[in-house]
Write a protein that holds these residues in place. Structure first.
Motif, PDB file in Angstrom:
ATOM      1  N   ARG A  90       0.847  -1.190   0.013  1.00 15.61           N
ATOM      2  CA  ARG A  90      -0.163   0.088  -0.113  1.00 15.61           C
ATOM      3  C   ARG A  90       0.903   1.260  -0.140  1.00 15.61           C
ATOM      4  O   ARG A  90       1.658   1.362   0.746  1.00 15.61           O
ATOM      5  N   LEU A 129       0.037   8.335  -8.099  1.00 17.39           N
ATOM      6  CA  LEU A 129      -0.963   7.432  -8.425  1.00 17.39           C
ATOM      7  C   LEU A 129      -0.648   6.397  -9.680  1.00 17.39           C
ATOM      8  O   LEU A 129      -0.652   5.068  -9.487  1.00 17.39           O
ATOM      9  N   THR A 158       2.512   4.315  -8.809  1.00 16.34           N
ATOM     10  CA  THR A 158       1.919   3.031  -7.772  1.00 16.34           C
ATOM     11  C   THR A 158       1.135   2.140  -8.646  1.00 16.34           C
ATOM     12  O   THR A 158       1.293   0.814  -8.264  1.00 16.34           O
ATOM     13  N   ALA A 159       0.281   2.397  -9.612  1.00 13.69           N
ATOM     14  CA  ALA A 159      -0.368   1.471 -10.146  1.00 13.69           C
ATOM     15  C   ALA A 159       0.502   0.697 -11.059  1.00 13.69           C
ATOM     16  O   ALA A 159       0.382  -0.424 -11.491  1.00 13.69           O
ATOM     17  N   VAL A 182      -0.934  -0.774  -4.214  1.00 13.45           N
ATOM     18  CA  VAL A 182      -2.462  -0.159  -3.989  1.00 13.45           C
ATOM     19  C   VAL A 182      -2.333   1.270  -3.317  1.00 13.45           C
ATOM     20  O   VAL A 182      -1.693   1.616  -2.479  1.00 13.45           O
ATOM     21  N   TRP A 183      -2.917   2.308  -4.102  1.00 15.00           N
ATOM     22  CA  TRP A 183      -2.865   3.667  -3.828  1.00 15.00           C
ATOM     23  C   TRP A 183      -4.195   3.901  -2.732  1.00 15.00           C
ATOM     24  O   TRP A 183      -5.201   3.556  -2.907  1.00 15.00           O
ATOM     25  N   THR A 184      -3.826   4.903  -2.025  1.00 18.03           N
ATOM     26  CA  THR A 184      -4.932   5.481  -1.268  1.00 18.03           C
ATOM     27  C   THR A 184      -4.524   7.052  -0.793  1.00 18.03           C
ATOM     28  O   THR A 184      -3.207   7.308  -0.794  1.00 18.03           O
ATOM     29  N   SER A 185      -5.290   8.006  -0.836  1.00 11.16           N
ATOM     30  CA  SER A 185      -4.927   9.371  -0.492  1.00 11.16           C
ATOM     31  C   SER A 185      -5.762  10.009   0.268  1.00 11.16           C
ATOM     32  O   SER A 185      -7.285   9.501   0.369  1.00 11.16           O
ATOM     33  N   TRP A 208      -6.936   0.941  -5.804  1.00  9.17           N
ATOM     34  CA  TRP A 208      -6.924   1.796  -4.915  1.00  9.17           C
ATOM     35  C   TRP A 208      -8.022   1.523  -3.658  1.00  9.17           C
ATOM     36  O   TRP A 208      -8.809   0.721  -3.796  1.00  9.17           O
ATOM     37  N   GLN A 223      -8.105  -2.846 -10.401  1.00  9.64           N
ATOM     38  CA  GLN A 223      -7.687  -2.373 -11.477  1.00  9.64           C
ATOM     39  C   GLN A 223      -8.575  -2.648 -12.706  1.00  9.64           C
ATOM     40  O   GLN A 223      -8.638  -1.579 -13.407  1.00  9.64           O
ATOM     41  N   ASN A 243     -10.086  10.711  -8.353  1.00 10.27           N
ATOM     42  CA  ASN A 243      -9.812   9.483  -8.815  1.00 10.27           C
ATOM     43  C   ASN A 243     -10.455   9.769 -10.412  1.00 10.27           C
ATOM     44  O   ASN A 243     -10.063   8.955 -11.208  1.00 10.27           O
TER      45      ASN A 243
END
Length: 672
Positions: free
Chosen positions: A164, A179, A182-183, A188-191, A284, A302, A337
């Motif tokens: 993550r 982002l 990361t992808a 796994v993205w989070t913001s 994400w 994804q 997103n």
């Protein structure tokens, strides 16, 4: 300008414009290759024919999910590293299995427009903040270079698929780069937006244990610099899973000890390498508002997001390489997103970091004008604020590039529709949309071939089997009911983080109607196929057995110039009574006297019904909102029922606790 009758549209697309949309091109192609309803080359003769054509396409898209979503993958040339064994192997909700065996990468598709040398120098991102007069461009070639460099740096730091990566960043180009990198790695993205306090961020990030954190030293908003170095220190101390922190010096501060600098990790020239991950691999984690407990950590895939966002951006917003796509949002809201989805279809995305109302209420309209944005999105609340401020953006600014205006966040009242056509542009496609963080997309929204009617969303979106259900769980039209989705969408969550048996996920959407998604909104599906959203059904107003949407009351009350904002609550009382107070925030200089209360009551009685008239009208200094700006109803209802503040709401999810304390005290007084 007089308001048109309900049967006459505010706007309809010119026939040649409708015929040239990507939706029509897709239908013609899908008819030839996948059995979709035939798409005549001639434009629709009238509004009814246009509606019938779209209704037939929508019915096909929901009745034959396999062929529709297969058509989406082929039409948008989805690159499968490994082809799927099927389209929908299991249609159960929850638990639908989409494209088993397939492997792909979201970031590969978001960057492929820049593979063509003819497009490499064109802008992929335009950025503005409150301190810049003109937008700053990042080309497709530069975006690919930065993503390639950062992805390589993440891999060098040991980041692997499934790890993550967290971000504490505003809506800036660096966030888009982070982002996509990361992808690309398969992480796994989070913001979270940097206006979130440390507790709110930790309520989210501690659930998923990130190994990397991208963080700013501060941000600009409302004409001020807001330092965040102390908050970042708190985050680092409270997240033992972190092994890497990347410092983004938005205010010019030096990287703290042990942190990497943004310029250093994006300095390389490595071509992006895209990890091919399973279709259902997490892309994400998004979060619910968390007003009644820890925010739900919503996991989306994804592949599911890739397909849903291609469909939504291209077919429903008619976005393509010639467009500039601007939506006012923060990284703490799912619309950020979705803004990134513009890259999937080759559009230039416009990122804006700042207040929509600084130095004045019209600031965001100025951003749209200066960036020459063609598809612009904002909130219903901003539209109403613009109307109340007496703005004339169409007269005072050059908005000639804008062909579509989207609104979401809360229901746009009819007055908002009318103001847009009176004061922004007569020949403008208004795409009012409604969906949710839960699917990171829209259930109902814009359709470029259909007319726009006052106060109505144009139609359910393709692939979304949306219905309005009555209290017996039966579909009906022209009546208020529960918004349900009867068949799966690829972007529905694969689950919640740390919910191994799926209990929280099932309870959130499938408890009321097993096997059917209940979203928690009141909705009317009209006989002509349009949709009206009436507000959240989990804070239902129910007088004498009649269910009422709070949004209808807000639309009437907030039309009065003396009322800045309002909140209505329906409270069942122990002795069997029902108390429905209306709380109002007054405009500067206004006084809540008997005359104003009388006008409020008369307006609600005549424009809605006697049942909509509140028992009391109470002036308050302010109303509580979630951190993404939505007014809070359910926690207020709990406070008025006597629930202590600590049990009624998660304090870190609210913009101003003092506003909630008023309702807690009022609840105590009522109990006494």
């Amino acid at each position: 300008m007089s308001t048109p009758s309900q049967d006459q549209p505010l706007w309809r697309p010119a026939p040649d414009r409708a015929a040239a949309t990507r939706l029509v091109a897709f239908q013609a192609w899908a008819a030839e290759h996948h059995g979709a309803p035939a798409a005549p080359l001639a434009p629709a003769a009238d509004d009814e024919q246009a509606a019938a054509r779209y209704a037939a396409l929508h019915a096909w898209s929901t009745e034959d999910l396999d062929r529709f979503w297969q058509a989406v993958t082929e039409y948008f040339d989805i690159r499968f590293g490994t082809p799927p064994e099927a389209v929908l192997a299991d249609p159960a909700m929850p638990g639908a299995r989409w494209f088993p065996g397939a492997r792909l990468n979201y970031a590969e598709h978001a960057l492929r427009h820049g593979e063509d040398p003819a497009h490499a120098a064109e802008p992929a991102v335009l950025h503005l903040d409150e301190t810049t007069a003109e937008p700053v461009a990042t080309s497709w070639a530069e975006l690919r270079r930065q993503v390639g460099a950062l992805a390589a740096a993440l891999r060098a730091r040991g980041v692997r698929p499934g790890d993550r990566v967290g971000a504490y960043l505003p809506n800036i180009p660096q966030a888009a780069v982070a982002l996509l990198a990361t992808a690309a790695v398969g992480a796994v993205w989070t913001s979270c937006a940097p206006d979130f306090g440390a507790r709110s961020v930790l309520d989210r990030l501690q659930q998923i244990e990130p190994v990397v954190l991208f963080a700013v030293d501060g941000y600009h908003y409302g004409g001020k610099d807001h330092d965040r170095t102390e908050v970042v220190c708190e985050l680092r101390a409270a997240l033992p899973s972190l092994h890497t922190v990347v410092h983004v010096p938005l205010l010019g501060g030096a990287a703290p000890e042990g942190a990497l600098d943004w310029a250093g990790v994006t300095a390389g020239d490595a071509e992006p390498v895209f990890e091919q991950v399973p279709f259902e691999h997490p892309l994400w984690v998004l979060y619910s508002s968390g007003t009644t407990g820890l925010p739900k950590a919503i996991v989306q895939s994804q592949g599911g997001i890739l397909l849903e966002h291609h469909k939504q951006a291209s077919l429903h917003l008619d976005l393509g390489p010639e467009d500039r796509f601007l939506w006012y949002t923060s990284t703490g809201w799912m619309m950020w997103n979705f803004l990134i989805a513009g890259l999937l279809v080759g559009s230039t995305i416009v990122t804006y970091d700042g207040s929509p109302g600084h130095p004045d209420t019209g600031a965001f309209w100025s951003v749209a004008a200066r960036t020459r944005a063609t598809v612009v999105g904002t909130s219903a609340a901003y539209v109403i604020a613009s109307r109340k401020a007496g703005l004339h953006p169409g007269r005072d600014l050059d908005l000639s590039a804008m062909r579509c205006l989207g609104t979401t966040g809360s229901p746009l009242p009819p007055d908002g529709f009318q103001w847009i056509y009176d004061e922004v542009e007569r020949d403008l496609w208004l795409a009012s949309v409604s969906g949710g963080t839960d699917v990171c997309s829209c259930f109902v929204g814009g359709v470029p071939t259909l007319p726009v009617y006052l106060g109505e969303i144009q139609a359910p979106c393709l692939g979304a089997a949306v219905e309005s259900w009555d209290v017996q769980g039966k579909p009906h039209t022209d009546e208020v009911g529960e918004l349900v989705v009867t068949k799966p969408l690829p972007s529905m969550p694969t689950g919640f983080w740390n919910d191994p048996d799926g209990t929280r996920y099932r309870d959130s959407y499938f408890e009321t109607y097993p096997g059917t998604w209940r979203h928690g909104d009141w909705i009317t599906v009209t006989s002509r196929g349009t949709v009206v959203i009436h507000g959240r059904s989990d804070s239902t107003l129910n007088r004498q057995g009649v269910r009422m949407g709070s949004a209808d009351i807000y639309e009437v009350v907030e039309r009065l110039p003396e009322i800045a904002e309002s909140l209505v609550i329906g409270l069942e009382e122990p002795e069997g009574g029902y108390w429905m107070p209306l709380f109002v925030v007054l405009a500067p200089g206004a006084v809540l006297d008997d005359a104003l209360i009388g006008r409020i009551r008369t307006s609600l009685r005549t424009e809605l019904s006697p049942r909509h008239v509140p028992d009391e009208v109470i002036a308050v200094t302010g109303l509580p909102h979630t951190l993404t700006g939505k007014r809070i109803e359910v926690p207020v209802k709990r406070l008025l029922s006597g629930t202590p503040l600590a049990q009624a709401v998660n304090p870190g999810s609210v913009d101003n606790l003092d506003h909630l304390r008023f309702f807690e005290q009022l609840g105590r007084e009522r109990r006494a």
